[in-house]
Design a protein around this motif. Structure first.
Motif, PDB file in Angstrom:
ATOM      1  N   SER A  22     -19.947  46.558  34.003  1.00 64.38           N
ATOM      2  CA  SER A  22     -19.103  45.365  34.061  1.00 64.38           C
ATOM      3  C   SER A  22     -17.664  45.778  34.353  1.00 64.38           C
ATOM      4  O   SER A  22     -17.251  46.917  34.084  1.00 64.38           O
ATOM      5  CB  SER A  22     -19.163  44.593  32.742  1.00 64.38           C
ATOM      6  OG  SER A  22     -18.533  45.336  31.707  1.00 64.38           O
ATOM      7  N   GLU A  23     -16.908  44.859  34.899  1.00 60.41           N
ATOM      8  CA  GLU A  23     -15.513  45.151  35.223  1.00 60.41           C
ATOM      9  C   GLU A  23     -14.731  45.564  33.976  1.00 60.41           C
ATOM     10  O   GLU A  23     -13.957  46.524  33.986  1.00 60.41           O
ATOM     11  CB  GLU A  23     -14.866  43.925  35.867  1.00 60.41           C
ATOM     12  CG  GLU A  23     -13.433  44.143  36.299  1.00 60.41           C
ATOM     13  CD  GLU A  23     -12.852  42.934  37.003  1.00 60.41           C
ATOM     14  OE1 GLU A  23     -11.824  43.087  37.697  1.00 60.41           O
ATOM     15  OE2 GLU A  23     -13.408  41.831  36.856  1.00 60.41           O
ATOM     16  N   GLY A  24     -14.976  44.841  32.870  1.00 52.73           N
ATOM     17  CA  GLY A  24     -14.266  45.145  31.636  1.00 52.73           C
ATOM     18  C   GLY A  24     -14.603  46.513  31.092  1.00 52.73           C
ATOM     19  O   GLY A  24     -13.727  47.262  30.639  1.00 52.73           O
ATOM     20  N   SER A  25     -15.896  46.880  31.138  1.00 57.14           N
ATOM     21  CA  SER A  25     -16.316  48.178  30.639  1.00 57.14           C
ATOM     22  C   SER A  25     -15.736  49.304  31.473  1.00 57.14           C
ATOM     23  O   SER A  25     -15.255  50.314  30.937  1.00 57.14           O
ATOM     24  CB  SER A  25     -17.844  48.265  30.623  1.00 57.14           C
ATOM     25  OG  SER A  25     -18.281  49.528  30.198  1.00 57.14           O
ATOM     26  N   ALA A  26     -15.778  49.148  32.789  1.00 57.09           N
ATOM     27  CA  ALA A  26     -15.220  50.181  33.664  1.00 57.09           C
ATOM     28  C   ALA A  26     -13.732  50.361  33.411  1.00 57.09           C
ATOM     29  O   ALA A  26     -13.221  51.488  33.375  1.00 57.09           O
ATOM     30  CB  ALA A  26     -15.479  49.818  35.124  1.00 57.09           C
ATOM     31  N   ALA A  27     -13.028  49.252  33.197  1.00 55.38           N
ATOM     32  CA  ALA A  27     -11.587  49.322  32.940  1.00 55.38           C
ATOM     33  C   ALA A  27     -11.306  50.008  31.604  1.00 55.38           C
ATOM     34  O   ALA A  27     -10.404  50.850  31.499  1.00 55.38           O
ATOM     35  CB  ALA A  27     -10.982  47.923  32.969  1.00 55.38           C
ATOM     36  N   ARG A  28     -12.079  49.659  30.579  1.00 59.45           N
ATOM     37  CA  ARG A  28     -11.854  50.265  29.259  1.00 59.45           C
ATOM     38  C   ARG A  28     -12.110  51.768  29.279  1.00 59.45           C
ATOM     39  O   ARG A  28     -11.427  52.531  28.588  1.00 59.45           O
ATOM     40  CB  ARG A  28     -12.757  49.591  28.208  1.00 59.45           C
ATOM     41  CG  ARG A  28     -12.313  48.187  27.821  1.00 59.45           C
ATOM     42  CD  ARG A  28     -13.100  47.669  26.626  1.00 59.45           C
ATOM     43  NE  ARG A  28     -14.525  47.528  26.889  1.00 59.45           N
ATOM     44  CZ  ARG A  28     -15.089  46.439  27.400  1.00 59.45           C
ATOM     45  NH1 ARG A  28     -14.330  45.383  27.723  1.00 59.45           N
ATOM     46  NH2 ARG A  28     -16.392  46.386  27.596  1.00 59.45           N
ATOM     47  N   ARG A  29     -13.094  52.195  30.054  1.00 57.88           N
ATOM     48  CA  ARG A  29     -13.420  53.621  30.111  1.00 57.88           C
ATOM     49  C   ARG A  29     -12.540  54.379  31.095  1.00 57.88           C
ATOM     50  O   ARG A  29     -12.561  55.600  31.146  1.00 57.88           O
ATOM     51  CB  ARG A  29     -14.881  53.819  30.516  1.00 57.88           C
ATOM     52  CG  ARG A  29     -15.890  53.361  29.506  1.00 57.88           C
ATOM     53  CD  ARG A  29     -17.260  53.981  29.752  1.00 57.88           C
ATOM     54  NE  ARG A  29     -17.696  53.938  31.136  1.00 57.88           N
ATOM     55  CZ  ARG A  29     -17.791  55.012  31.939  1.00 57.88           C
ATOM     56  NH1 ARG A  29     -17.453  56.214  31.477  1.00 57.88           N
ATOM     57  NH2 ARG A  29     -18.201  54.891  33.187  1.00 57.88           N
ATOM     58  N   GLY A  30     -11.795  53.643  31.915  1.00 57.62           N
ATOM     59  CA  GLY A  30     -10.991  54.294  32.939  1.00 57.62           C
ATOM     60  C   GLY A  30     -11.832  54.869  34.054  1.00 57.62           C
ATOM     61  O   GLY A  30     -11.443  55.839  34.720  1.00 57.62           O
ATOM     62  N   ALA A  31     -13.010  54.268  34.283  1.00 55.68           N
ATOM     63  CA  ALA A  31     -13.917  54.753  35.329  1.00 55.68           C
ATOM     64  C   ALA A  31     -13.415  54.332  36.705  1.00 55.68           C
ATOM     65  O   ALA A  31     -12.925  53.216  36.889  1.00 55.68           O
ATOM     66  CB  ALA A  31     -15.321  54.201  35.104  1.00 55.68           C
ATOM     67  N   ASP A  39     -23.368  46.252  29.082  1.00 56.92           N
ATOM     68  CA  ASP A  39     -22.104  46.683  29.676  1.00 56.92           C
ATOM     69  C   ASP A  39     -22.338  47.712  30.773  1.00 56.92           C
ATOM     70  O   ASP A  39     -21.575  47.799  31.728  1.00 56.92           O
ATOM     71  CB  ASP A  39     -21.192  47.277  28.597  1.00 56.92           C
ATOM     72  CG  ASP A  39     -20.781  46.260  27.557  1.00 56.92           C
ATOM     73  OD1 ASP A  39     -20.361  45.155  27.945  1.00 56.92           O
ATOM     74  OD2 ASP A  39     -20.905  46.561  26.358  1.00 56.92           O
ATOM     75  N   ILE A  40     -23.384  48.503  30.595  1.00 58.49           N
ATOM     76  CA  ILE A  40     -23.776  49.507  31.579  1.00 58.49           C
ATOM     77  C   ILE A  40     -25.288  49.396  31.785  1.00 58.49           C
ATOM     78  O   ILE A  40     -26.035  49.227  30.824  1.00 58.49           O
ATOM     79  CB  ILE A  40     -23.421  50.937  31.104  1.00 58.49           C
ATOM     80  CG1 ILE A  40     -21.900  51.164  31.149  1.00 58.49           C
ATOM     81  CG2 ILE A  40     -24.143  51.993  31.933  1.00 58.49           C
ATOM     82  CD1 ILE A  40     -21.469  52.522  30.633  1.00 58.49           C
TER      83      ILE A  40
END
Length: 414
Positions: free
Chosen positions: A246-255, A187-188
């Protein structure tokens, strides 16, 4: 399992360079065209034909690791750990790493590995005999020691790699990180490269190759990419690590991403162990692959951060390769300030390119007064002061490596 997105999002930047430590200090220096070149202090170079380099003198490993750990790793590992920690902090990703270490990958490349430790070990062996060689000699020297030690110190448990493609490995490391994200293997990914080549053997070797500028009397003016008076590079040290997500990980973390990596290209010249292909075919194909894999046209590329080492053998072919991508593309050879940090250069220049895309401003290069004979004439060579680029949507970072390795990545606005 693929993550369903063509892009990997850049959410953190960490850098240790000859013009500063940390993203903000670094970018300020880039926009000011501040040079990191000065007389060598890492060793006594008084008998050397080249006595200048770009040293990361603002870096203190004690700011990033304990004293005991410092003695067990080479300087290139120290630089790599510092830039990785800075990148994780910038991305706000420490919590994710601590909670889900198996979903974090690490790619830390180097051109030379622990060459300083190799020379120190040889001096110990010669002066005191084999019984006095330390137990960490091998693990300080091996090229994967950066990736290994940084992974251990940070607790990374996902996939890891240590590419060694000479001066192209920093760019290639980011491409490898991009691949891991696209495939869904992590994911990162913490990716980039580190180099600490300011040793007698390496400097003497490049002098013998006639690759470096000998303007010892004016270090800041020595490296002159694409300029009529180009005479070689100034060797440097440094490290940069980039957080890809990943797009999903960034979205979930609010990055909040800086930009996206959307394409890459790798090629081999198959021409010469030291000189690039004089037609620039390999680096052109790498850039073209990076553009095509991003689903773009050459006209979409508004800026190229080139290898731009300031060597007569490289500048002309590379400039014409850029012109084949976009005949009027803007470019700036930032090694004129940073020097040539060999394996780390592509990672550092990925940071430059990312910040250019994010801020829509192009950093200038120093020491450009007259275009060198044989360089493409219609390129927009950005010199002396930054250039606003409000319409900049996509850029390329491209690098060539000794041995004919070429790598390029496409970076787009997030």
């Amino acid at each position: 399992m693929e993550n369903g997105s063509r892009a990997a999002y850049i959410t953190g930047l960490g850098i240790v360079s000859p013009v500063g430590v940390g993203r903000e200090t670094f970018w300020e220096a880039m926009l000011a065209a501040r040079s990191g070149a000065a007389p060598i202090t890492h060793f006594d170079a008084s008998d050397f034909a080249v006595r200048i380099a770009c040293e990361a003198n603002d870096f203190d490993p004690r700011d990033f690791m304990e004293k005991k750990a410092i003695s067990r790793v080479d300087r290139f590992t120290q630089l790599g750990l510092a830039s990785a920690k800075l990148a994780l902090e910038d991305a706000g990703a420490w919590g994710f790493l601590e909670s889900t270490p198996e979903r974090v990958g690490l790619v830390l490349g180097t051109g030379l590995g622990g060459v300083g430790s190799m020379e120190d070990t040889q001096r110990t062996l010669d002066a005191k005999g084999p019984s006095r060689v330390g137990p960490f000699a091998v693990t300080k020297i091996m090229p994967n020691s950066g990736a290994a030690n940084v992974g251990i110190m940070l607790g990374v448990q996902g996939p890891s790699a240590a590419p060694a493609l000479a001066c192209a490995c920093g760019t290639d490391a980011v491409a490898l990180g991009y691949d891991l994200i696209r495939r869904g293997d992590a994911d990162i990914v913490i990716c980039g490269a580190s180099e600490a080549p300011l040793t007698p053997t390496i400097v003497a070797g490049f002098i013998a190759m006639k690759a470096m500028s000998r303007h010892n009397e004016a270090p800041e003016e020595a490296c002159r990419p694409f300029d009529a008076n180009h005479s070689g590079f100034v060797v440097a040290e440094g490290s940069a690590m980039i957080i890809l997500e990943s797009e999903g990980s960034a979205a979930r973390r609010g990055a909040e991403p800086y930009a996206r990596v959307t394409g890459f290209g790798r090629t081999t010249d198959a021409y010469n162990i030291t000189d690039p292909d004089p037609e620039g075919r390999g680096i052109y194909r790498a850039m073209k692959l990076a553009v095509d894999s991003a689903g773009l046209d050459g006209s979409d590329i508004g800026y190229i951060n080139p290898h731009g080492s300031g060597t007569p053998a490289g500048d002309g072919p590379e400039s014409h390769a850029m012109a084949r991508i976009n005949p009027e593309v803007a470019t700036s050879g930032t090694k004129s300030m940073l020097g040539h940090s060999l394996g780390a250069s592509g990672a550092i220049e990925t940071v430059v390119t990312t910040l250019a895309v994010k801020n829509r401003v192009l950093p200038p290069q120093r020491n450009f007064t007259e275009l060198a004979e044989g360089c493409a004439e219609n390129l927009d060579y950005v010199a002396d002061k930054p250039k606003d680029a409000p319409d900049l949507k996509a850029a390329i970072c491209a690098n060539l490596g000794v041995g004919g390795h070429n790598a390029a990545i496409t970076i787009e606005r997030a």
